[in-house]
Scaffold this motif. Structure first.
Motif, PDB file in Angstrom:
ATOM      1  N   VAL A 180      -5.480 -67.071  55.932  1.00  0.00           N
ATOM      2  CA  VAL A 180      -4.855 -67.775  54.807  1.00  0.00           C
ATOM      3  C   VAL A 180      -5.325 -69.220  54.847  1.00  0.00           C
ATOM      4  N   ASP A 181      -5.806 -69.704  53.717  1.00  0.00           N
ATOM      5  CA  ASP A 181      -6.297 -71.082  53.648  1.00  0.00           C
ATOM      6  C   ASP A 181      -5.847 -71.728  52.358  1.00  0.00           C
ATOM      7  N   LEU A 182      -5.644 -73.033  52.404  1.00  0.00           N
ATOM      8  CA  LEU A 182      -5.300 -73.813  51.225  1.00  0.00           C
ATOM      9  C   LEU A 182      -6.372 -74.869  51.024  1.00  0.00           C
ATOM     10  N   LEU A 183      -6.990 -74.860  49.861  1.00  0.00           N
ATOM     11  CA  LEU A 183      -8.028 -75.828  49.530  1.00  0.00           C
ATOM     12  C   LEU A 183      -7.448 -76.875  48.585  1.00  0.00           C
ATOM     13  N   PRO A 184      -7.594 -78.168  48.889  1.00  0.00           N
ATOM     14  CA  PRO A 184      -7.030 -79.211  48.034  1.00  0.00           C
ATOM     15  C   PRO A 184      -7.945 -79.529  46.850  1.00  0.00           C
ATOM     16  N   VAL A 185      -8.160 -78.521  46.008  1.00  0.00           N
ATOM     17  CA  VAL A 185      -9.046 -78.659  44.849  1.00  0.00           C
ATOM     18  C   VAL A 185      -8.347 -78.105  43.618  1.00  0.00           C
ATOM     19  N   ARG A 186      -8.929 -78.426  42.455  1.00  0.00           N
ATOM     20  CA  ARG A 186      -8.405 -77.941  41.184  1.00  0.00           C
ATOM     21  C   ARG A 186      -9.163 -76.683  40.756  1.00  0.00           C
ATOM     22  N   MET A 187      -8.605 -76.003  39.776  1.00  0.00           N
ATOM     23  CA  MET A 187      -9.273 -74.814  39.246  1.00  0.00           C
ATOM     24  C   MET A 187     -10.680 -75.154  38.769  1.00  0.00           C
ATOM     25  N   GLU A 188     -10.817 -76.278  38.114  1.00  0.00           N
ATOM     26  CA  GLU A 188     -12.125 -76.654  37.566  1.00  0.00           C
ATOM     27  C   GLU A 188     -13.110 -77.069  38.647  1.00  0.00           C
ATOM     28  N   ASP A 189     -12.649 -77.199  39.882  1.00  0.00           N
ATOM     29  CA  ASP A 189     -13.549 -77.527  40.998  1.00  0.00           C
ATOM     30  C   ASP A 189     -14.180 -76.284  41.615  1.00  0.00           C
ATOM     31  N   LEU A 190     -13.753 -75.092  41.186  1.00  0.00           N
ATOM     32  CA  LEU A 190     -14.352 -73.864  41.694  1.00  0.00           C
ATOM     33  C   LEU A 190     -15.646 -73.554  40.936  1.00  0.00           C
ATOM     34  N   PRO A 191     -16.595 -72.905  41.583  1.00  0.00           N
ATOM     35  CA  PRO A 191     -17.779 -72.451  40.847  1.00  0.00           C
ATOM     36  C   PRO A 191     -17.376 -71.465  39.756  1.00  0.00           C
ATOM     37  N   GLU A 192     -18.117 -71.453  38.671  1.00  0.00           N
ATOM     38  CA  GLU A 192     -17.816 -70.531  37.581  1.00  0.00           C
ATOM     39  C   GLU A 192     -18.174 -69.104  37.977  1.00  0.00           C
ATOM     40  N   ASN A 193     -17.403 -68.178  37.418  1.00  0.00           N
ATOM     41  CA  ASN A 193     -17.703 -66.746  37.556  1.00  0.00           C
ATOM     42  C   ASN A 193     -17.935 -66.339  39.009  1.00  0.00           C
ATOM     43  N   LEU A 194     -16.961 -66.650  39.850  1.00  0.00           N
ATOM     44  CA  LEU A 194     -17.061 -66.278  41.262  1.00  0.00           C
ATOM     45  C   LEU A 194     -17.104 -64.760  41.460  1.00  0.00           C
ATOM     46  N   GLU A 195     -16.274 -64.053  40.693  1.00  0.00           N
ATOM     47  CA  GLU A 195     -16.166 -62.594  40.809  1.00  0.00           C
ATOM     48  C   GLU A 195     -16.024 -62.176  42.274  1.00  0.00           C
ATOM     49  N   LEU A 196     -15.106 -62.846  42.973  1.00  0.00           N
ATOM     50  CA  LEU A 196     -14.913 -62.630  44.406  1.00  0.00           C
ATOM     51  C   LEU A 196     -13.597 -61.942  44.733  1.00  0.00           C
ATOM     52  N   PHE A 197     -12.567 -62.111  43.894  1.00  0.00           N
ATOM     53  CA  PHE A 197     -11.210 -61.754  44.284  1.00  0.00           C
ATOM     54  C   PHE A 197     -10.753 -60.442  43.643  1.00  0.00           C
ATOM     55  N   ASP A 198      -9.974 -59.702  44.429  1.00  0.00           N
ATOM     56  CA  ASP A 198      -9.369 -58.475  43.928  1.00  0.00           C
ATOM     57  C   ASP A 198      -8.131 -58.773  43.088  1.00  0.00           C
ATOM     58  N   THR A 199      -7.413 -59.825  43.462  1.00  0.00           N
ATOM     59  CA  THR A 199      -6.212 -60.248  42.735  1.00  0.00           C
ATOM     60  C   THR A 199      -6.217 -61.760  42.629  1.00  0.00           C
ATOM     61  N   THR A 200      -5.926 -62.265  41.438  1.00  0.00           N
ATOM     62  CA  THR A 200      -5.757 -63.705  41.245  1.00  0.00           C
ATOM     63  C   THR A 200      -4.369 -63.958  40.675  1.00  0.00           C
ATOM     64  N   PHE A 201      -3.648 -64.854  41.335  1.00  0.00           N
ATOM     65  CA  PHE A 201      -2.335 -65.294  40.868  1.00  0.00           C
ATOM     66  C   PHE A 201      -2.468 -66.660  40.202  1.00  0.00           C
ATOM     67  N   SER A 202      -1.809 -66.818  39.069  1.00  0.00           N
ATOM     68  CA  SER A 202      -1.645 -68.134  38.445  1.00  0.00           C
ATOM     69  C   SER A 202      -0.192 -68.221  38.024  1.00  0.00           C
ATOM     70  N   MET A 203       0.608 -68.890  38.832  1.00  0.00           N
ATOM     71  CA  MET A 203       2.050 -68.940  38.587  1.00  0.00           C
ATOM     72  C   MET A 203       2.474 -70.390  38.400  1.00  0.00           C
ATOM     73  N   GLY A 204       2.965 -70.687  37.187  1.00  0.00           N
ATOM     74  CA  GLY A 204       3.408 -72.039  36.893  1.00  0.00           C
ATOM     75  C   GLY A 204       2.280 -73.000  36.610  1.00  0.00           C
ATOM     76  N   VAL A 205       1.181 -72.501  36.031  1.00  0.00           N
ATOM     77  CA  VAL A 205       0.006 -73.339  35.767  1.00  0.00           C
ATOM     78  C   VAL A 205      -0.353 -73.385  34.288  1.00  0.00           C
ATOM     79  N   LEU A 206      -0.267 -72.243  33.594  1.00  0.00           N
ATOM     80  CA  LEU A 206      -0.826 -72.121  32.246  1.00  0.00           C
ATOM     81  C   LEU A 206      -0.299 -73.189  31.300  1.00  0.00           C
ATOM     82  N   TYR A 207       0.998 -73.498  31.363  1.00  0.00           N
ATOM     83  CA  TYR A 207       1.568 -74.466  30.419  1.00  0.00           C
ATOM     84  C   TYR A 207       1.123 -75.894  30.702  1.00  0.00           C
TER      85      TYR A 207
END
Length: 330
Positions: A180-207
């Motif tokens: 388990v790791d926590l990266l101090p970055v924003r969503m826009e700091d990730l490379p585009e189209n990683l296609e790495l994860f089986d499940t992605t959670f976004s809770m309390g972000v969209l608004y």
């Protein structure tokens, strides 16, 4: 106080990226961490580092990830000086917003009962055993730990708040090699189209996103084909096509942009290319779930609601109601 040595805390995740042949992300993340901690360090890092270093070293500590409060325990009781150092260190990492946690019988009663959200979401999830998971806007990592407790193979949380990262490290210091790791970055700091994860959670972000459809497309890009999105966000009642855009603040929050109705949110997911989207939970946020505590002494939900009509925000909008939607990337 010496400069915060960030490298040992990110060795595991950087090695993981190398093992997955994600060299571009490895290089990008390394540059981002150097920038955050060496080139433009946050002014409070030294204080948070000092608080973290006060936590007692307990070689035989164990961590229970399947309790409502993530629990760090020891077969032997801590000494009086150890308990004093523990309390001082944990209070040096206030305010604690997402949790709860228990460290050697010291319970951190966080602002949010994040365990309530987990209890609402967990029954609807695919089996997390062996899955690689991304948690966007993970806060202090409470849900990341619960995902690991549910059997996830690897969990990566992202949140730009550095205090959250130090709170996460307070737990990880007792389980150094947990996946388990926590990266101090924003969503826009990730490379585009990683296609790495089986499940992605976004809770309390969209608004909080000015362009919610772009956020959905970013989330889709993180998933492997057939991967699962777990989306939790503020919603309002209304027909398909209806969405509330606050004039200025919502519940005293400035950065709230769109609160869709559930039918509108399902349409957004469809337009973003997700399939099998379904609403699995709709819950009103109460002042029992989000409130001021001794570990978070600033204003909380009760201060953001109309004192004469608690079903409305102080601005007169419908009070906070949250929906959880699960969808699939084809």
């Amino acid at each position: 106080m010496t400069q915060f040595d960030w490298r040992p805390h990110f060795t595991d995740v950087l090695q993981y990226l190398e093992s997955e042949n994600r060299n571009a992300w490895h290089e990008q993340l390394t540059s981002q961490l150097i920038h955050r901690f060496e080139q433009q360090p946050h002014g409070d890092v030294a204080r948070w580092q000092a608080a973290l270093e006060q936590l007692p070293d307990v070689p035989q500590a164990r961590v229970d990830l399947n309790r409502s409060a993530i629990t760090v325990a020891s077969p032997a009781a801590l000494s009086a000086s150890g308990l004093e150092a523990l309390e001082s260190g944990l209070r040096g990492l206030m305010p604690w917003r997402k949790g709860p946690f228990t460290f050697f019988d010291t319970r951190i009663d966080t602002e949010w009962r994040s365990d309530w959200k987990w209890d609402r979401v967990a029954p609807h999830l695919s089996d997390l055993s062996g899955r690689t998971i991304l948690d966007v806007g993970c806060g202090s990592g409470y849900h990341c730990w619960r995902m690991a407790g549910a059997g996830a193979k690897r969990v990566i949380g992202i949140d730009p708040g550095l205090l959250f990262m130090f709170q996460f490290l307070a737990v990880k210091g007792y389980v150094m090699h947990a996946p388990v790791d926590l990266l101090p970055v924003r969503m826009e700091d990730l490379p585009e189209n990683l296609e790495l994860f089986d499940t992605t959670f976004s809770m309390g972000v969209l608004y909080h996103r000015r362009s919610p459809l772009d956020h959905l497309l970013e989330l889709k890009g993180t998933l492997r084909r057939g991967g699962e999105l777990v989306l939790e966000t503020l919603v309002v009642d209304g027909p398909e096509g209806y969405s509330l855009m606050p004039e200025d603040r919502y519940g005293q929050m400035r950065n709230v942009w769109f609160l869709p109705s559930c039918p509108t949110l399902l349409r957004w997911l469809d337009r973003a290319g997700f399939t099998d989207a379904r609403v699995v939970d709709v819950s009103v946020t109460t002042t029992e779930e989000q409130r001021q505590t001794d570990w978070m002494r600033f204003n909380s939900l009760s201060d953001f609601l109309d004192p004469h009509d608690p079903t409305k925000t102080i601005e007169g909008y419908p009070g906070p109601k949250r929906a959880t939607i699960i969808a699939r990337k084809p």
